[in-house]
Scaffold this motif. Structure first.
Motif, short mmCIF file in Angstrom:
data_model
loop_
_atom_site.label_atom_id
_atom_site.label_comp_id
_atom_site.label_asym_id
_atom_site.label_seq_id
_atom_site.Cartn_x
_atom_site.Cartn_y
_atom_site.Cartn_z
N PRO A 206 16.82 83.36 112.77
CA PRO A 206 17.66 83.91 113.85
C PRO A 206 18.56 82.86 114.48
CG PRO A 206 15.33 84.44 114.19
CD PRO A 206 15.39 83.46 113.08
N LEU A 207 18.29 81.60 114.20
CA LEU A 207 19.01 80.54 114.89
C LEU A 207 20.06 79.86 114.02
CD1 LEU A 207 16.00 78.87 116.73
CD2 LEU A 207 17.64 80.48 117.67
N ILE A 208 20.01 80.09 112.73
CA ILE A 208 20.86 79.28 111.86
C ILE A 208 21.35 80.10 110.68
CG2 ILE A 208 19.43 78.23 110.06
CD1 ILE A 208 20.24 75.56 111.64
N ASN A 209 22.57 79.84 110.22
CA ASN A 209 23.09 80.67 109.15
C ASN A 209 22.72 80.17 107.75
OD1 ASN A 209 24.74 78.45 109.24
ND2 ASN A 209 26.61 79.57 108.76
N GLU A 210 22.60 78.84 107.61
CA GLU A 210 22.32 78.30 106.28
C GLU A 210 21.16 77.32 106.30
OE1 GLU A 210 24.64 78.19 103.27
OE2 GLU A 210 26.63 78.52 104.17
N LEU A 213 21.35 74.17 104.08
CA LEU A 213 22.26 73.13 104.54
C LEU A 213 21.63 72.35 105.69
CD1 LEU A 213 24.97 72.89 103.15
CD2 LEU A 213 26.05 73.81 105.20
N PHE A 214 20.98 73.09 106.56
CA PHE A 214 20.27 72.46 107.69
C PHE A 214 19.25 71.46 107.16
CE2 PHE A 214 16.58 72.65 110.64
CZ PHE A 214 17.17 72.08 111.76
N PHE A 217 20.93 68.37 105.64
CA PHE A 217 21.48 67.48 106.67
C PHE A 217 20.37 66.73 107.39
CE2 PHE A 217 23.27 66.84 111.03
CZ PHE A 217 24.25 65.92 110.67
N GLU A 218 19.30 67.44 107.68
CA GLU A 218 18.20 66.82 108.42
C GLU A 218 17.45 65.78 107.60
OE1 GLU A 218 17.17 67.04 111.72
OE2 GLU A 218 19.15 67.94 111.96
N ARG A 221 19.44 62.66 107.70
CA ARG A 221 19.23 62.03 108.99
C ARG A 221 17.87 61.32 109.04
NH1 ARG A 221 18.79 63.10 114.08
NH2 ARG A 221 17.59 65.02 114.00
N PHE B 154 25.09 62.12 115.82
CA PHE B 154 24.92 62.83 114.55
C PHE B 154 25.46 64.26 114.60
CE2 PHE B 154 20.85 63.87 116.64
CZ PHE B 154 20.78 65.24 116.42
N GLU B 157 28.58 65.08 112.75
CA GLU B 157 28.59 65.06 111.28
C GLU B 157 27.96 66.30 110.64
OE1 GLU B 157 26.86 61.12 110.63
OE2 GLU B 157 28.30 60.64 112.22
N ILE B 158 27.59 67.24 111.46
CA ILE B 158 27.03 68.47 110.90
C ILE B 158 28.06 69.12 109.98
CG2 ILE B 158 26.26 70.80 111.46
CD1 ILE B 158 25.15 69.72 114.06
N PRO B 159 27.67 69.43 108.76
CA PRO B 159 28.63 70.04 107.83
C PRO B 159 29.15 71.35 108.40
CG PRO B 159 26.39 70.09 106.93
CD PRO B 159 26.35 69.24 108.15
N PRO B 161 30.12 74.40 107.40
CA PRO B 161 29.67 75.78 107.21
C PRO B 161 28.40 76.11 107.99
CG PRO B 161 29.91 74.62 105.10
CD PRO B 161 30.01 73.61 106.16
N LEU B 162 27.75 75.07 108.45
CA LEU B 162 26.49 75.28 109.16
C LEU B 162 26.76 75.73 110.59
CD1 LEU B 162 23.44 75.04 108.93
CD2 LEU B 162 23.62 72.65 109.55
N ARG B 163 26.21 76.87 110.91
CA ARG B 163 26.41 77.43 112.25
C ARG B 163 25.05 77.74 112.88
NH1 ARG B 163 30.25 75.75 112.86
NH2 ARG B 163 32.43 76.37 112.63
N VAL B 164 24.93 77.38 114.13
CA VAL B 164 23.70 77.72 114.82
C VAL B 164 24.02 78.59 116.02
CG1 VAL B 164 22.39 75.68 114.15
CG2 VAL B 164 23.84 75.60 116.15
N GLY B 165 23.07 79.34 116.46
CA GLY B 165 23.30 80.20 117.61
C GLY B 165 22.10 81.07 117.85
N VAL B 182 21.67 74.38 121.03
CA VAL B 182 20.74 75.11 120.18
C VAL B 182 20.31 74.23 119.00
CG1 VAL B 182 20.43 77.12 118.70
CG2 VAL B 182 21.70 77.33 120.83
N TYR B 183 21.27 73.51 118.44
CA TYR B 183 20.92 72.65 117.32
C TYR B 183 19.89 71.61 117.73
CZ TYR B 183 21.39 70.14 112.94
OH TYR B 183 21.12 69.57 111.73
N LEU B 186 16.55 73.15 118.26
CA LEU B 186 15.90 73.46 116.99
C LEU B 186 15.24 72.21 116.40
CD1 LEU B 186 15.38 75.67 114.98
CD2 LEU B 186 17.62 75.25 113.97
N VAL B 187 15.97 71.12 116.44
CA VAL B 187 15.43 69.87 115.94
C VAL B 187 14.16 69.49 116.72
CG1 VAL B 187 15.83 67.38 115.77
CG2 VAL B 187 17.61 68.99 115.05
N GLN B 225 16.60 59.97 120.32
CA GLN B 225 17.57 60.52 119.37
C GLN B 225 18.47 61.55 120.02
OE1 GLN B 225 16.04 62.19 115.64
NE2 GLN B 225 14.34 60.78 115.85
#
Lengths: 228, 228
Positions: A206-210, A213-214, A217-218, A221, B154, B157-159, B161-165, B182-183, B186-187, B225
């Motif tokens: 519910p929080l992220i589209n891909e 990719l997340f 990326f993580e 990192r 950081f 640098e999130i690519p 296409p990656l969308r959070v919400g 939100v990102y 989530l982390v 971080q």
DNA sequence: CACATTAGTTATAATATATAACTTATGTTA
DNA sequence: TAACATAAGTTATATATTATAACTAATGTG
């Protein structure tokens, strides 16, 4: 292997395979020995010739799962052994997620909460669990020992009473592992584990589209943090 | 609330309480309606006056658990609201771990793998799940909006296409949250989640002598971080 | 071909969830 | 207060499950 033993093994494999199928449909608790027997065209009690009870079957499935995951990780580690430690670790961690998504039931068997009513036989499952962690540690060792990478700065600030280490049974073939490597390995493990758990149990979607990719990326990192 | 409703509520609470006790002893799968009824000195079918079936009871327990955790987090957030966002978040994350250790069964109900045979009623549990995440987001918002802290590097640098919400259901009372918040939330969530899993289920062999210290050190690192 | 072992069978015990039908308790209202 | 509806409990029963016991059929070996 005698003819009988061969057929017996086939039967055991069929039972396990149907068990996995069953759990894939109805969750880890939906495992029914009777239902498996029915599907195999035999009576319920016949299964007890192959597995002492329900827990024995579950334990076998868990051990299988550990081995399958471990061997996939090992395979990836071997395939990228000639690359940098960073690239190799990255591929191993990607394999880890891939395996979890491809084998949700097996992953739950290993890392999910204990099956209702099932008490894991530590003696049987613990050695297998170590095999999963081993390749990660090996790559880290390579990075810091052979590639001479510096340990990340934060390691120096670990409060002194805090100690990490491997249980004796795991230490075979991993003689003098550095405390630091284990610490970094643990950090890596809980990172990927936290992400995969959230994704697998649908908390992340519910929080992220891909999610893929997340994850990518993580882990980049993460490896930056590890100074790889 | 009529007299009858009051007694009914007491009965419901007793059922849930015994259910939790039962699962604390034998794992989440050991839940038996019959056994509960026996302990309460009544016949099995009587329980069905209070819960339609086993799943309904489980769902109620899950919703309760979400609420209990969420309200503890809210309480901590409120108690430290006048401190810095960092201190406040730290206390909330400590509460998170404390709650998980004090309520292992509830934690498994929420975040463990789905109970065997039990299909979570998303409609019933999803809104509750949001309540757990809410206080963390609120504190982060405070940090970056009111305390004007810079977002960690950081994030840039999130690519793309990656969308959070937040999904709509989670967004109530949290209108225009920044994507970045939100990102970061989530982390933070997967970090603490991974650590708690590691401690609670002991799936991986490397042992930590002082899990509390490990957790504390790691959340400090996490907040570094986050640039808090 | 005799025979021990293995693999299956049916019968049964003990529990579980759940439904149906019936009874008793409880509170409200004429 | 008596009548009555509702709520809360009962027993009986259907249908699963795991698991054991006792018996039988198949299988491979000497």
């Amino acid at each position: 292997m005698t003819r009988r033993e061969k057929f017996r093994q086939i039967t055991i494999d069929e039972i396990k395979s149907l068990a996995r199928l069953q759990m894939a449909e109805g969750g880890t608790a939906s495992l029914s020995l009777n239902a498996i027997a029915r599907q195999m065209g035999m009576s319920g009690p016949a299964l007890y010739r192959y597995f002492e009870n329900r827990d024995a079957l579950l334990t076998a499935l868990i051990v299988d799962a550990y081995h399958d995951l471990a061997s996939e990780l090992e395979e990836t580690a071997a395939r990228f052994a000639d690359q940098t430690a960073r690239e190799c670790l990255k591929q191993v961690l990607l394999t880890y997620r891939r395996w979890a998504l491809d084998h949700p039931v097996d992953f739950q068997l290993i890392f999910g909460n204990p099956i209702p009513g099932y008490q894991a036989e530590e003696a049987l499952t613990a050695p297998s669990a170590g095999k999963v962690f081993a390749p990660i540690l090996r790559i880290l060792e390579r990075a810091y020992r052979l590639e001479n990478r510096a340990f990340p700065a934060f390691l120096a600030e670990i409060p002194s009473p805090l100690r990490v280490g491997l249980a004796a049974s795991l230490q075979e073939n991993q003689p003098d592992l550095l405390q630091q490597v284990v610490y970094i390995g643990l950090v890596g493990w809980y990172h990927i584990h936290g992400m995969i758990m959230l994704e697998l149990f649908q908390h992340i979607q519910p929080l992220i589209n891909e999610p893929a990719l997340f994850y990518q990326f993580e882990i980049e990192r993460l490896m930056d943090q590890m100074n790889l």
